[in-house]
Design an enzyme around this catalytic site. Sequence first.
Site, mmCIF file in Angstrom:
data_model
loop_
_atom_site.group_PDB
_atom_site.id
_atom_site.type_symbol
_atom_site.label_atom_id
_atom_site.label_comp_id
_atom_site.label_asym_id
_atom_site.label_seq_id
_atom_site.Cartn_x
_atom_site.Cartn_y
_atom_site.Cartn_z
ATOM 1 N N ASN A 28 1.154 -0.723 0.142
ATOM 2 C CA ASN A 28 -0.078 0.219 -0.116
ATOM 3 C C ASN A 28 0.683 1.422 -0.091
ATOM 4 O O ASN A 28 1.159 2.503 -1.092
ATOM 5 C CB ASN A 28 -0.762 -0.084 0.821
ATOM 6 C CG ASN A 28 -1.945 1.224 1.334
ATOM 7 O OD1 ASN A 28 -1.901 1.898 -0.068
ATOM 8 N ND2 ASN A 28 -3.136 1.054 2.033
ATOM 9 N N ASP A 29 0.826 1.881 1.226
ATOM 10 C CA ASP A 29 1.939 3.038 1.045
ATOM 11 C C ASP A 29 2.867 2.713 0.379
ATOM 12 O O ASP A 29 3.694 4.218 -0.217
ATOM 13 C CB ASP A 29 2.835 3.232 2.406
ATOM 14 C CG ASP A 29 1.561 3.459 3.747
ATOM 15 O OD1 ASP A 29 0.563 4.098 3.568
ATOM 16 O OD2 ASP A 29 0.762 2.702 4.326
#
Lengths: 471, 97
Positions: free
Chosen positions: A397-398
Amino acid sequence: MKGILVQLIYMASAIFFIYGLKLLSHVRTARKGNTLASSAMLVAIVVTLLEIPGFDPLWIFAGILIGGGIGAFAAKKVAMTDMPQMVAIFNGFGGGASALVALSFFWKYGVGAESGTLADNIGVAGTVSAILSIVIGSVTLSGSGIAFAKLQGLMTGNPILFKGQNQLNLLIALGMVAVGGWVGFVATGSTAVMVGALVLTLITLIIGITTVIPIGGADMPVVIALLNSYSGLAACAAGFVVENNLLIIAGSLVGASGLILTNIMCKAMNRSLGNVLFGGFGGETAGAANNRDYNNIKQYGAEDGAMVMDTAESVIIVPGYGLAVAQAQHACKELGDLLEKRGATVKYAIHPVAGRMPGHMNVLLAEADVPYEQLLEMDDINPEFKRTDVVLILGANDVVNPAALDDPASPIYGMPILNVHEARSVMVVKRSLSPGFAGIKNELFDFDNTLMIFGDAKKILQELVSEVRNN
Amino acid sequence: MEALITNPILIGLYILILSIFVGFEVITKVPPTLHTPLMSGANAISGITILAALTCVRTDDPTTAKILGFAAVVFAMINVVGGFLVTDRMLHMFKRK
């Protein structure tokens, strides 16, 4: 055996440790390096056993068999996905052993002494080393225990924060210094030394706990690397206590190794070590981002996803922690092989902090028989996204959030990311829209070239495999 | 001067500092692919404290010191055996095309 010969053998062991670590710099030679280092350890242990005057065979061999048995069993049984917590707990045992060695010294020369303080009996340097060994070793033990509990899901992975936390930690640390100084240099008589040593151990165990609980699950790579370093430094301190140079050499090698990895992890997150340790960052659901923040989500099923895959000539797979949680590495390899068989090039992009420890993804994919040449580091793969048809993101994700590049207001601004958004289409397999460790919205999900497939990574991958096969 | 150079603590400090430099040199060359095995392998090496633990379990030691030493042997052996074996298991999986 005579002292000088023992020292020479220790020296040979030190050389083998260094050379073994050197062989770890190539995949081809790494296994040999590990074998070399373990042989050096075996030789050092045997030589030490022959050297000790009046050692107690019953106790020693019982200890060796019990410890060795537990270690061998754990090493054989652990799943590759659980490797971070395994390494964490092993770190803890190493640190704990060094603390116990120092405590044993306290008992022998402090509690058991006829008169005087510990410093009077074993000298200032020995006393300071023994105290340091207890301090670093106990912090490593309890800190690793907490890291293990967080990674194993025995306790919340979110940061545990309360008001005045850092002040409290400072206060406990001051108490530790006071008790440490007192027990080594002031306390005389068996009761005083005994109580002091126990209180010191207790305080340092508490510090290990209170300093790791505010650190979020996603920051565990840094914590494990740092505790790795501590376990080496604790061995170093124990080396000064027993005046054994091999302990000092091996311990400082590990200390250096852990520090390098800590530094790499921090850089890959664009954060300072202080921010990781005291920032209260890294909770799984810390932020306020939710579904309403997104306005351009295109949800696909596996069937549509397979159609996109079908026309792709180049595919890059980006694995993240979600892959480990879903145990999806084998399904991932199956899809990769299938796409390759159909003529596409398939590569894997590995972000330095993907997963829960440095190199976590590489080990998982190696388990699934993905050749290591197919795994590319961030700097090598980033120029390739522009020329890539499909990027498949599995539970990352990040590390793929473009806000890190263009939004100075974002908490992850400046963190190096994989530039997946430059690819023609991006397919994100994710359980939900919940935010990653930074707790922020991922702009990528709103991009026109992004499509989302919600669900468990393993299940979706299996569906993709059967759909692609049928097409 | 002579007394200084034979001081074991001073020699120990020299060794400590030089080893840290050697460690930095050797370990920066390890590729990210091998960072997990590096960590577990280095971890096993930190179990070197087993040598100190072994010296704490002598027949004439006070019982409590011996029990502490025994616990240290157990802990260190878990670290050593588990660390090296799990590293070997991981490295065994890394294959070329």
